[in-house]
Design an enzyme around this catalytic site. Structure first.
Site, PDB file in Angstrom:
ATOM      1  N   THR A  58       0.826  -1.200   0.079  1.00  0.00           N
ATOM      2  CA  THR A  58      -0.015  -0.162   0.108  1.00  0.00           C
ATOM      3  C   THR A  58       0.869   1.191  -0.046  1.00  0.00           C
ATOM      4  O   THR A  58       1.271   1.669  -1.193  1.00  0.00           O
ATOM      5  CB  THR A  58      -0.879  -0.003   1.124  1.00  0.00           C
ATOM      6  N   THR A  92      -0.646  -2.553  11.415  1.00  0.00           N
ATOM      7  CA  THR A  92      -1.123  -2.982  10.094  1.00  0.00           C
ATOM      8  C   THR A  92       0.154  -3.467   9.258  1.00  0.00           C
ATOM      9  O   THR A  92       0.747  -2.599   8.434  1.00  0.00           O
ATOM     10  CB  THR A  92      -1.439  -1.258   9.723  1.00  0.00           C
TER      11      THR A  92
END
Length: 319
Positions: A58, A92
């Site tokens: 990401t 994350t």
């Protein structure tokens, strides 16, 4: 269910391990994901983990892959993603560890191996001190290659996890410096890890490292803050070093102008361009915290500096 059906898994949906990262509170687009399953299955291959490592990126700047080959045949390959909201336990962060070797142990022992490897790797690093709801570390074996002794596999697993954890920190959002804190002399390993995490998560010290400013009072102050009154015995005789140079010992700072210049040079030597698409080197800002009290607890913690780039990324993350 869509994945299990497309792959023909006998256990159905229970055989699929879902994992994701993203903005907390928003549901995943289930229909769109299900519609993409046939194409994803058609693109499956066993030659390289690199496409998968790239696909899960990401805000990561580069894919993170690590592997070990065993003497008798077989490999352990791991890949991970994660760059921000990194304070494992939880973070994350996604990590997948894949091997084709058979193991001379059961699932319970394998789970214990994984927990031990995670404790000294992913759970001993931090980018920004923020935990998440979305982390996964999974270990899977196809058992297609010859057996490997449990102790040999455990060492390989630890090496791969530590390598990947280091890559996650070096690839942190806006990271220009990796900070390595080695803590010894603590009452136990958990306390040592807490001290190390306190240092790498202190915004004032992280900011100083970002600016190559050896403001060492921020380091020593953070150690004292973490230990507080409950760890007073460990502060007695405490010594702190940066780049191998003592900056605090016997209750006094050991500083002068020339040493400050050397410390600043040490920070600059460890610096990386934050916009880089690959790591230019593996150097760190090396910090040692030698606590007093004669305890046997120790830990090594990795962290990153706090840069303007980190703030820019996270101030408009959703836009």
């Amino acid at each position: 269910s869509a994945t299990a059906s497309e792959l023909g898994l006998p256990g159905g949906a229970a055989s699929v391990l879902p994992s994701s990262t993203g903005v907390i509170g928003w549901q995943l687009p289930a229909k769109e994901l299900a519609a993409a399953v046939p194409a994803a299955v058609a693109n499956m291959q066993g030659d390289s983990a690199l496409p998968a490592a790239k696909a899960i990126m990401t805000t990561d700047r580069y894919p993170k892959v690590s592997s070990v080959e065993f003497p008798g045949g077989g490999r352990l390959v791991g890949f991970a993603k994660g760059a921000g909201m990194i304070e494992p336990n939880m973070a994350t962060m996604l990590c997948y560890l894949l091997t084709d070797v058979d193991l001379d142990c059961g699932k319970a022992e394998l789970q214990a191996m994984l927990a031990a490897a995670v404790a000294c790797s992913f759970n001993s690093c931090s980018v920004d001190g923020d935990e998440s709801t979305s982390d996964t570390v999974a270990l899977l074996s196809s058992c297609r290659s010859p057996k490997v002794a449990s102790d040999v596999f455990a060492c390989a697993l630890k090496d791969v996890c530590m390598d990947l954890a280091g890559q996650v920190v070096r690839n942190g959002e806006g990271t220009r410096h990796v900070i390595r804190v080695a803590v010894t002399g603590a009452s136990d390993d958990a306390t040592a890890r807490r001290v190390g995490k306190g240092v790498v998560n202190g915004p004032l010290f992280k900011s100083a490292v970002s600016g190559n400013d050896p403001n060492v009072g921020r380091l020593v102050g953070k150690v004292g803050q973490v230990l507080s009154a409950a760890g007073a015995s460990m502060t007695q005789g405490c010594e702190c070093l940066i780049g191998g140079e003592t900056i605090f010992k016997d209750g006094r700072f050991a500083l002068d102008g020339e040493k400050e210049d050397r410390l600043s040079d040490h920070f600059k030597y460890a610096e990386m361009p934050s916009e880089s698409k690959f790591p230019h080197h593996s150097r760190c800002v090396d910090i040692e915290v030698r606590l007093g009290g004669g305890g046997s607890g120790s830990a090594v913690v990795l962290g990153s500096d706090l840069t303007r780039e980190y703030v820019d990324i996270n101030s408009d993350y959703r836009s």
